[in-house]
Design a protein around this motif. Structure first.
Motif, PDB file in Angstrom:
ATOM      1  N   HIS A  45       0.843  -1.202   0.000  1.00 47.62           N
ATOM      2  CA  HIS A  45       0.000   0.000   0.000  1.00 47.62           C
ATOM      3  C   HIS A  45       0.874   1.247   0.000  1.00 47.62           C
ATOM      4  CE1 HIS A  45      -2.951   2.961   1.331  1.00 47.62           C
ATOM      5  NE2 HIS A  45      -3.888   2.110   0.967  1.00 47.62           N
ATOM      6  N   SER A  77      -0.482  -9.208  -8.711  1.00 45.67           N
ATOM      7  CA  SER A  77      -1.741  -9.402  -8.002  1.00 45.67           C
ATOM      8  C   SER A  77      -2.174  -8.105  -7.337  1.00 45.67           C
ATOM      9  CB  SER A  77      -1.583 -10.514  -6.958  1.00 45.67           C
ATOM     10  OG  SER A  77      -2.727 -10.612  -6.145  1.00 45.67           O
ATOM     11  N   ALA A  78      -1.245  -7.426  -6.691  1.00 40.48           N
ATOM     12  CA  ALA A  78      -1.559  -6.159  -6.027  1.00 40.48           C
ATOM     13  C   ALA A  78      -1.966  -5.099  -7.054  1.00 40.48           C
ATOM     14  CB  ALA A  78      -0.366  -5.689  -5.201  1.00 40.48           C
ATOM     15  N   ALA A  80      -3.422  -5.645  -9.888  1.00 40.11           N
ATOM     16  CA  ALA A  80      -4.779  -5.994 -10.318  1.00 40.11           C
ATOM     17  C   ALA A  80      -5.801  -5.520  -9.282  1.00 40.11           C
ATOM     18  CB  ALA A  80      -4.890  -7.500 -10.547  1.00 40.11           C
ATOM     19  N   LYS A  81      -5.522  -5.706  -8.000  1.00 37.97           N
ATOM     20  CA  LYS A  81      -6.422  -5.231  -6.946  1.00 37.97           C
ATOM     21  C   LYS A  81      -6.521  -3.708  -6.946  1.00 37.97           C
ATOM     22  CE  LYS A  81      -5.970  -8.900  -3.519  1.00 37.97           C
ATOM     23  NZ  LYS A  81      -5.490  -9.197  -2.145  1.00 37.97           N
ATOM     24  N   GLY A  83      -6.393  -1.749  -9.444  1.00 37.89           N
ATOM     25  CA  GLY A  83      -7.342  -1.385 -10.489  1.00 37.89           C
ATOM     26  C   GLY A  83      -6.950  -0.183 -11.315  1.00 37.89           C
ATOM     27  N   CYS A  98      -7.022   5.442  -7.205  1.00 32.91           N
ATOM     28  CA  CYS A  98      -7.442   4.045  -7.029  1.00 32.91           C
ATOM     29  C   CYS A  98      -7.395   3.657  -5.554  1.00 32.91           C
ATOM     30  CB  CYS A  98      -6.565   3.111  -7.858  1.00 32.91           C
ATOM     31  SG  CYS A  98      -6.834   3.266  -9.634  1.00 32.91           S
ATOM     32  N   LEU A 102     -10.496   2.355  -3.096  1.00 32.86           N
ATOM     33  CA  LEU A 102     -10.449   1.112  -2.327  1.00 32.86           C
ATOM     34  C   LEU A 102     -10.731   1.352  -0.851  1.00 32.86           C
ATOM     35  CD1 LEU A 102      -7.338  -0.609  -3.940  1.00 32.86           C
ATOM     36  CD2 LEU A 102      -9.730  -1.332  -4.149  1.00 32.86           C
ATOM     37  N   PRO A 108      -6.067  -3.516   1.341  1.00 36.90           N
ATOM     38  CA  PRO A 108      -6.431  -4.531   0.354  1.00 36.90           C
ATOM     39  C   PRO A 108      -5.237  -5.369  -0.122  1.00 36.90           C
ATOM     40  CG  PRO A 108      -6.470  -2.354  -0.638  1.00 36.90           C
ATOM     41  CD  PRO A 108      -6.226  -2.159   0.834  1.00 36.90           C
ATOM     42  N   PHE A 109      -4.036  -4.924   0.202  1.00 40.11           N
ATOM     43  CA  PHE A 109      -2.825  -5.612  -0.248  1.00 40.11           C
ATOM     44  C   PHE A 109      -2.144  -6.379   0.877  1.00 40.11           C
ATOM     45  CE2 PHE A 109      -3.281  -1.411  -2.283  1.00 40.11           C
ATOM     46  CZ  PHE A 109      -3.777  -1.845  -3.506  1.00 40.11           C
ATOM     47  N   GLU A 112      -0.726  -9.854  -0.057  1.00 43.15           N
ATOM     48  CA  GLU A 112       0.491  -9.778  -0.873  1.00 43.15           C
ATOM     49  C   GLU A 112       1.682  -9.306  -0.035  1.00 43.15           C
ATOM     50  OE1 GLU A 112      -2.899  -9.527  -3.739  1.00 43.15           O
ATOM     51  OE2 GLU A 112      -2.458  -8.561  -1.829  1.00 43.15           O
TER      52      GLU A 112
END
Length: 137
Positions: A45, A77-78, A80-81, A83, A98, A102, A108-109, A112
């Motif tokens: 983050h 992956s992060a 993609a989350k 966005g 973004c 969130l 959200p990460f 990861e």
């Protein structure tokens, strides 16, 4: 050349030439330096929030080239989350928008970031080994 010597040479060149004057390999190493610093200090983050996230395309390129597939998968992956439009990944304002969408209640990460900590492999150290082999003796 040792990785420590490569580190000193890179830092000297970075200071003298600035980021734009460095070779692609050197830019990738700098990107991994900042990625390591942010992830191990405050998580993925923080990396996306800070200006160091501007260098994410270089970090991804380096991880792919150096065979750091686990870290590359985690960062992808992060992303993609997050966005963010891939063409705007290097733009801090776009990443921060973004992040705002969130929300700040939870990270959200977190998955990861925790997986990254478990790998315990410094991406910058890997880049220095690569640079030590690339720099002329």
């Amino acid at each position: 050349m040792t990785p420590d010597e490569a580190d000193r040479k890179l830092r000297d060149r970075w200071e003298t030439l600035t980021f734009d004057g460095l070779s692609i390999r050197e830019r990738e190493a700098v990107a991994l330096f900042w990625l390591d610093g942010d992830v191990f200090n405050g998580g993925i983050h923080q990396y996306f929030f800070n200006s160091s996230g501007d260098l994410a395309p270089y970090a991804l390129s380096a991880m792919s080239r150096l065979g750091a597939h686990a870290q590359e998968r985690l960062l992808r992956s992060a992303i993609a989350k997050l966005g963010v439009d891939p063409s705007k990944l290097q733009l801090r304002d776009a990443r921060q928008e973004c992040l705002d969408r969130l929300g700040w209640e939870t990270d959200p990460f977190d998955a990861e970031t925790m997986a990254w900590y478990e790998l315990k492999e410094s991406m910058y150290s890997l880049a220095l080994v690569d640079l030590a082999d690339a720099y002329p003796q």
